[in-house]
Motif scaffolding. Structure first.
Motif, short mmCIF file in Angstrom:
data_model
loop_
_atom_site.label_atom_id
_atom_site.label_comp_id
_atom_site.label_asym_id
_atom_site.label_seq_id
_atom_site.Cartn_x
_atom_site.Cartn_y
_atom_site.Cartn_z
N ILE A 2 0.83 -1.20 0.00
CA ILE A 2 0.00 0.00 0.00
C ILE A 2 0.87 1.26 0.00
CG2 ILE A 2 -1.65 1.35 1.34
CD1 ILE A 2 -2.85 -1.23 2.32
N MET A 3 0.60 2.16 -0.95
CA MET A 3 1.23 3.48 -0.99
C MET A 3 2.76 3.38 -1.01
SD MET A 3 -1.33 5.27 1.77
CE MET A 3 -0.91 4.03 3.00
N TYR A 5 6.10 4.15 -3.04
CA TYR A 5 6.62 4.97 -4.13
C TYR A 5 8.00 4.50 -4.62
CZ TYR A 5 2.86 8.35 -3.80
OH TYR A 5 1.62 8.95 -3.84
N LEU A 45 -8.16 0.91 2.62
CA LEU A 45 -7.27 0.33 1.62
C LEU A 45 -6.90 -1.11 1.99
CD1 LEU A 45 -4.76 3.18 0.67
CD2 LEU A 45 -6.77 2.43 -0.58
N TYR A 160 -6.55 7.15 -5.47
CA TYR A 160 -5.68 6.62 -6.53
C TYR A 160 -5.11 5.27 -6.14
CZ TYR A 160 -1.09 5.65 -8.48
OH TYR A 160 0.00 5.00 -8.99
N TRP A 161 -4.61 5.16 -4.90
CA TRP A 161 -4.02 3.91 -4.47
C TRP A 161 -5.04 2.78 -4.42
CZ3 TRP A 161 0.80 2.62 -4.76
CH2 TRP A 161 1.79 3.60 -4.71
N ARG A 164 -5.24 1.67 -8.00
CA ARG A 164 -3.98 1.02 -8.39
C ARG A 164 -3.84 -0.35 -7.72
NH1 ARG A 164 0.21 2.18 -11.35
NH2 ARG A 164 2.20 1.19 -10.93
N HIS A 165 -4.51 -0.57 -6.62
CA HIS A 165 -4.51 -1.88 -5.96
C HIS A 165 -4.89 -2.99 -6.95
CE1 HIS A 165 -5.28 -4.86 -2.77
NE2 HIS A 165 -6.43 -5.12 -3.37
N HIS A 173 1.14 7.20 -12.08
CA HIS A 173 1.52 7.45 -10.69
C HIS A 173 0.94 8.79 -10.25
CE1 HIS A 173 4.56 4.21 -10.88
NE2 HIS A 173 4.70 4.61 -12.14
#
Length: 322
Positions: A2-3, A5, A45, A160-161, A164-165, A173
């Motif tokens: 999760i999250m 970068y 999340l 967004y995350w 993207r999961h 990104h």
């Protein structure tokens, strides 16, 4: 994870100019932010079901997976987890048959501008004020090689995350940053989008200059913002609020907006669309239960805001950096 970068940092490191962004990215997202609702968002999340889409569509919408690729129980769990990230403003999304009907029909805006911009295939793209990244996914659907979104609103980055999961593959990104946070004179992007941001800036010319600093020579700016009708030399500066929004500064005419772009050094400026925002395009939904556009309009005259100003009209301009 999760999250995380770290993947983005590796991509940025391959480009000398973009590598300057790396120090700005959080190394430990969970420790970097202390928003009051952050723990609940993280829990949402973490509650997302582990579903693998058999297919996805990004060019004609953002649709991930099919209804038969999850059970009803998994779809219910998906809905509950995504609802912890309310309000959802940009979209719509469809995930495994779950329709995420956002406040904005952002797809309508995309269809208005898509025919008028340079093809995105193979391009490096920056989307300033991207929200939850809806348009970033659409840019990837047009074949963009790399799409970087920036938005300082933490909830939108969390959304967004969540998307993207289920979709880690495309090079999309979203960073928890504002344009002002980015290094000066990046000059690294083929296309830069600024949609729904300019009227929130106290100094619109500084914003236009900063967008140009992100573009390579010959790169394209796609600018979408609120405007008013009229000729050169006329801009609306709302006294307190505009359509109930407190942070609206300048609403120029299209002619003035073109002059601003000229003043900031852009060329080949084209006004490609002007449209009135309707209550069908921006409205309250199950996924955004707060007041929306209809509450900001005069109930007796839909052409005016509750403050007496002209109702929202939006223009899209395309320009080139020399």
């Amino acid at each position: 994870m999760i999250m995380d970068y770290e993947g983005l940092k590796k991509v940025l490191a391959t480009h000398a100019r973009l590598a300057r962004i790396i120090p700005l990215l959080p190394t430990d997202f969970l420790r970097a932010f202390r928003h009051g609702d952050f723990a609940g968002w993280v829990a949402g999340l973490q509650a997302l079901p582990m579903l693998i889409p058999g297919s996805y569509e990004l060019r004609e919408g953002v649709r991930i997976g099919a209804p038969d690729q999850c059970t009803e129980l998994e779809r219910d769990a998906l809905e509950q987890a995504l609802m912890t990230l309310h309000p959802w403003r940009k979209g719509p999304f469809e995930l495994f048959g779950l329709a995420l009907d956002t406040e904005w029909r952002s797809d309508w805006k995309w269809e208005r501008l898509r025919p008028h911009i340079s093809p995105l295939a193979g391009r490096t793209v920056l989307d300033i004020g991207c929200g939850n990244g809806y348009h970033c996914w659409r840019m990837a659907g047009e074949g963009a090689r790399f799409v970087l979104g920036a938005d300082p609103h933490l909830l939108f980055v969390m959304q967004y995350w969540a998307i993207r999961h289920f979709l880690p593959e495309p090079a999309v990104h979203v960073m928890p940053l504002a344009l002002e946070d980015l290094p000066a004179r990046l000059e690294a992007f083929d296309t830069v989008f600024s949609m729904g941001v300019l009227y929130h800036r106290r100094s619109p010319l500084d914003h236009l200059h900063a967008l140009g600093d992100c573009l390579r020579r010959g790169g394209e700016l796609v600018l979408e913002t609120l405007v008013i009708d009229g000729d050169v030399g006329l801009s609306l500066l709302p006294q307190e609020r505009y359509c109930r929004m407190p942070n609206v500064w300048f609403l120029p005419t299209c002619a003035d907006l073109e002059n601003w772009l000229v003043k900031c050094g852009y060329k080949n400026i084209r006004l490609v669309d002007v449209s009135t925002t309707s209550v069908a395009e921006q409205r309250s939904t199950k996924w955004m239960k707060f007041d929306s556009l209809s509450q900001g309009l005069d109930p007796n005259c839909s052409d005016r805001t509750v403050e007496g100003y002209p109702a929202p009209r939006r223009a899209v301009l395309v320009a080139e950096k020399p």
